[in-house]
Motif scaffolding. Sequence first.
Motif, short mmCIF file in Angstrom:
data_model
loop_
_atom_site.label_atom_id
_atom_site.label_comp_id
_atom_site.label_asym_id
_atom_site.label_seq_id
_atom_site.Cartn_x
_atom_site.Cartn_y
_atom_site.Cartn_z
N GLY A 234 0.83 -1.17 0.10
CA GLY A 234 0.09 0.01 0.06
C GLY A 234 0.82 1.28 0.02
N SER A 235 0.39 2.37 0.47
CA SER A 235 1.10 3.61 0.49
C SER A 235 2.26 3.66 1.70
CB SER A 235 0.19 4.91 0.69
OG SER A 235 -0.30 4.79 2.16
N ILE A 236 3.27 4.41 1.44
CA ILE A 236 4.26 4.46 2.64
C ILE A 236 3.36 4.58 3.84
CG2 ILE A 236 6.50 5.79 3.36
CD1 ILE A 236 7.17 6.16 0.54
N ARG A 237 2.73 5.52 4.05
CA ARG A 237 2.05 5.84 5.24
C ARG A 237 1.23 4.84 5.91
NH1 ARG A 237 -2.36 9.49 5.78
NH2 ARG A 237 -2.89 10.16 7.91
N PHE A 238 0.57 4.07 5.16
CA PHE A 238 -0.19 3.01 5.44
C PHE A 238 0.55 1.95 6.00
CE2 PHE A 238 -1.94 -1.16 4.28
CZ PHE A 238 -3.09 -1.13 5.38
N ILE A 239 1.75 1.49 5.18
CA ILE A 239 2.69 0.55 5.47
C ILE A 239 3.51 0.75 6.92
CG2 ILE A 239 4.72 -0.81 4.87
CD1 ILE A 239 2.09 -1.87 3.51
N THR A 240 3.59 1.95 7.04
CA THR A 240 4.22 2.34 8.55
C THR A 240 3.27 2.02 9.56
OG1 THR A 240 5.37 4.13 7.44
CG2 THR A 240 5.19 4.33 9.65
N ARG A 241 1.92 2.40 9.16
CA ARG A 241 1.09 1.98 10.47
C ARG A 241 0.83 0.19 10.53
NH1 ARG A 241 -4.43 4.22 9.11
NH2 ARG A 241 -3.27 5.47 7.06
N VAL A 242 0.89 -0.35 9.53
CA VAL A 242 0.84 -1.73 9.31
C VAL A 242 2.00 -2.28 10.08
CG1 VAL A 242 1.09 -3.74 8.09
CG2 VAL A 242 -0.41 -2.29 7.33
#
Length: 375
Positions: A234-242
């Motif tokens: 996904g997006s960088i932001r989303f993957i950071t949350r994951v």
Amino acid sequence: MQGRERKLISIVKAETTAMNGQNMIIELRSDTFTLPTQEMLAAIARAKLGNDGYGEDPTVRELEDLAALKLGKEAACLMPSGTMANLASVSAYCQGKKGIVLVGDKSDIYVYESDGSVLCPAITYVPIGTEDDGTLRTGDLERAFRKYHSRIALVCLENPHNLCGGVILPPNHLQDIAMLVHARGASVHLDGARIFNAAIASRTNPARLVEFADSIQFCLSKGLSAPVGSMVAGSIRFITRVREIRKIVGGTMRQAGIIAAPGIVALQQMVDRLEEDHLNARRFAEGLSAIPGIYINLNTVQTNTVVFQVAQNRFMSEGFVTAAGEYGIHLSEFEYGRIRAVIHRNITPIHIEKALEGIARLLATESIGSATTSV
Ligand SMILES: Cc1ncc(COP(=O)(O)O)c(C=O)c1O
């Protein structure tokens, strides 16, 4: 099972053994039975390792970059399993707020994984009826958005759709749903456990297939034959949350390059060969359709999954699965009184032929009904 049937089965088993010169187990329960290839084992042995908890395992980084590239997303993250990949993804959308997640009532996320929401109380799953082709009706989603408004954080789709028989979503379905969902301020997550099967079967670039999803999870350890692991992209932001959620649920691994190395081989070498599995699945399905006593809808055989029925009620299929197991044909009971066979790398046309022969003989032992009820 009655003595006479047991005897008959052992005769057929002995014949099969004589024909093959060995006890042939035909493992059709799942593509998760695939073992790593020699190339995967060699890649494990030479993998450069580091501490992935610190983001310092170069092999994991390489796999994550490769997965993101293949799916046309900004970033990706290695997860221990598809279940955890879905849970962390769904949870990432609901973090910090109570989030309603609209999900197909026959989806893997809802049927097999929704108990995981007890670990993430922010998630509230609301099931939406699933059509036979794995789609969700736009009217149903619109109604749900009218009812719950902005409380809906996410809509999940699945491609290929496992419980619908491994069918591939129609070409524009994801795009249509994504337009509807994005216009209402929510996101779309795709459970693409076998997305490369869908890509190969539909001759579509995988990135094109997932273009309109905000995130996707896929499994390395199914038809792609890697021993462990799933990816979220996904997006960088989303993957950071994951990644943060992965840590919370205990999914952060250390020298995970050992898992990533065969994952890289899976993505580089095992995707195109899925076509072979699809051909064998079609061969098996067509063979089954010619056996009296089997009901199969050939239209649903689109990837490596073959779903069929031997009788109307669930107990009959239960008994059939047990009896077939006695022949060395391992099938699994599926929901709604059905039986599932999943074709994978270790299943050759010879196995298909033997499995069809065994099933035909089993059904020809006129008393499958009594065999199944007495098991
Ligand atoms: C469609 C789908 N999603 C998710 C999963 C879960 O993957 P895992 O078994 O790696 O947890 C599966 C497993 O079979 C699946 O078929």
